[in-house]
Design an enzyme around this catalytic site. Structure first.
Site, PDB file in Angstrom:
ATOM      1  N   HIS A 172       0.783  -1.237  -0.138  1.00  0.00           N
ATOM      2  CA  HIS A 172       0.192   0.117   0.050  1.00  0.00           C
ATOM      3  C   HIS A 172       0.842   1.282   0.017  1.00  0.00           C
ATOM      4  CE1 HIS A 172      -3.558  -2.414   0.629  1.00  0.00           C
ATOM      5  NE2 HIS A 172      -3.049  -2.676   1.912  1.00  0.00           N
ATOM      6  N   ASP A 184      -2.792 -10.834  -1.644  1.00  0.00           N
ATOM      7  CA  ASP A 184      -3.285 -10.466  -0.566  1.00  0.00           C
ATOM      8  C   ASP A 184      -4.673  -9.922  -0.450  1.00  0.00           C
ATOM      9  OD1 ASP A 184      -1.899  -8.823   2.106  1.00  0.00           O
ATOM     10  OD2 ASP A 184      -3.840  -7.762   1.316  1.00  0.00           O
TER      11      ASP A 184
HETATM   12 ZN   LIG Z   1      -3.856  -6.922   3.401  1.00  0.00          ZN
END
Ligand SMILES: [Zn+2]
Length: 397
Positions: A178, A214
């Protein structure tokens, strides 16, 4: 990340397991008199003949916050499971890579100098790195931990690229997918996968595929390579936080068609994810013909993980990894690198990650069995057929 807070029961369970994980780390075992070299952290390094590497960022060990989901207990849980499997003979020797710390120059290929400096300053101040609820915490070891996490991914990818090992897994934490050019997010400080891939591309032009399983979309990786023709990014994720990863985001300029988002519903389950893998991920990899596959390996899609609602099992995650390994053998001489992203239920994380180390062993066959002490979710499972049809149509697969 999860868009709803942890329940008190979830948090108490997390705290209990975190404490147990932190207390139980011990040295990795190894077969038949390995050569031992003491590391700074007192762990032995095993230089063996194994073609499977392990990169452990010991520089991250001191960066931990008791009770926080992203803590040292995560890597401790994986190392403990690996140790147990080596002790009972079910996991062969691994080639432990020498540690690397990502340099400012390497980090700056992905992050702005202003942001790198901001992380240094936040480290000194000991604060959270932004106002976001899911921001990573700072503290005196935050910068060195994040540089160590990125350095481990770098060490792994370069070792595979040079032929020192065939494949491997970097236990990078804090996670990275991220983290953007100018910001941290979702427990991520530096984008470990992006820093490592950019470093490889710096020395020679290559075709590298990144597969991100993920439960959350890897917005930082997407943004880094959105205009890049040499990197294919494919993400299967829950269509939820961080609210990126829409299927219409396909890349721009030279990168057009090289960004494949597969936003799946909550409760996708094993069968839905395997369907996405077989009908989108694998055909896209075969079309791209990568020279290496890098996996952003997050385990927070498991049904017991407090941070996702994907309802996957360890068996499902293992099967996905097995198929990726098979296609790596088919397309790029087995060159595949796993880099840890999410995964916050420690027993699940330890078992699922250890299964991947076992899978990377050349003796594994399609009929090999892998532990899954928790079984499958009993929740109702969503239908993903329409989403997959749309993705296939957009990407002409
Ligand atoms: Zn995650």
């Amino acid at each position: 990340m999860k868009s709803t807070p942890l329940t008190r029961r979830e948090m108490l369970g997390l705290l209990a397991v975190t404490a147990a994980g932190s207390a139980s780390l011990s040295l990795m075992s190894c077969e038949s008199k390995p050569k031992l070299v003491a590391s700074a952290a007192g762990l032995p390094l095993h230089y063996g003949e194994s073609q499977t590497g392990i990169a452990v960022p010991t520089g991250s060990e001191k960066h931990t916050l008791f009770g926080h989901p992203e803590s040292r207990a995560r890597t401790d849980a994986i190392l403990k499971t690996l140790q147990e499997r080596q002790a009972d003979g079910s996991l062969p020797r691994l080639h432990r890579l020498e540690e690397r710390i990502a340099t400012t120059e390497e980090l700056s290929r992905v992050h702005s100098n202003e942001y790198i400096l901001r992380v240094r300053n936040a480290t000194q101040a000991g604060t959270y790195l932004s106002d976001s609820r899911w921001a990573p915490y700072g503290g005196p070891f935050a910068f060195s931990a994040a540089a160590s996490a990125a350095g481990s991914a770098l060490a792994l990818l370069h070792a595979i690229d040079r032929g020192r090992i065939r494949n491997g897994f970097s236990l990078s934490r804090p996670p990275g997918h991220h983290a953007g050019r100018d910001h941290s997010a979702g427990y991520c400080i530096f984008n470990n996968v992006a820093v490592a891939v950019r470093s490889l591309l710096e020395t020679k032009q290559r075709r590298i595929a990144i597969v991100d399983f993920d439960v959350h979309h890897g917005d930082g990786i997407q943004d880094c390579f959105y205009h890049d023709a040499n990197v294919l990014y494919i993400s299967t994720h829950q269509d939820d936080w961080p609210f990126t990863g829409k299927l219409e985001m396909t890349g721009e300029g030279p990168g057009r068609g090289k960004n494949i988002n597969i936003p799946l519903p909550l409760h996708t389950g094993d069968d839905g994810l395997l369907q996405a893998n077989e009908q989108v991920v694998l055909p896209a990899l075969r079309r791209f013909k990568p020279e290496m596959i890098v996996v952003a390996a997050g385990f927070d899609g498991h049904w017991r993980d407090p941070q996702g609602s994907f309802e996957l099992s360890i068996s499902g995650l293992t099967k996905i990894s097995q198929r990726l390994n098979e296609v790596a053998k088919e397309l790029c001489d087995g060159k595949i690198a796993y880099v840890l992203e999410g995964g916050y239920q420690l027993e699940v994380l330890g078992c699922a990650a250890a299964n991947i180390f076992s899978l990377l062993n050349p003796g594994v066959t399609a009929n090999s069995k892998f532990p899954d002490p928790f079984g499958r979710s009993t929740s109702p499972i969503a239908n993903v057929t329409e989403t997959i049809r749309k993705v296939r149509k957009i990407h002409k697969l």
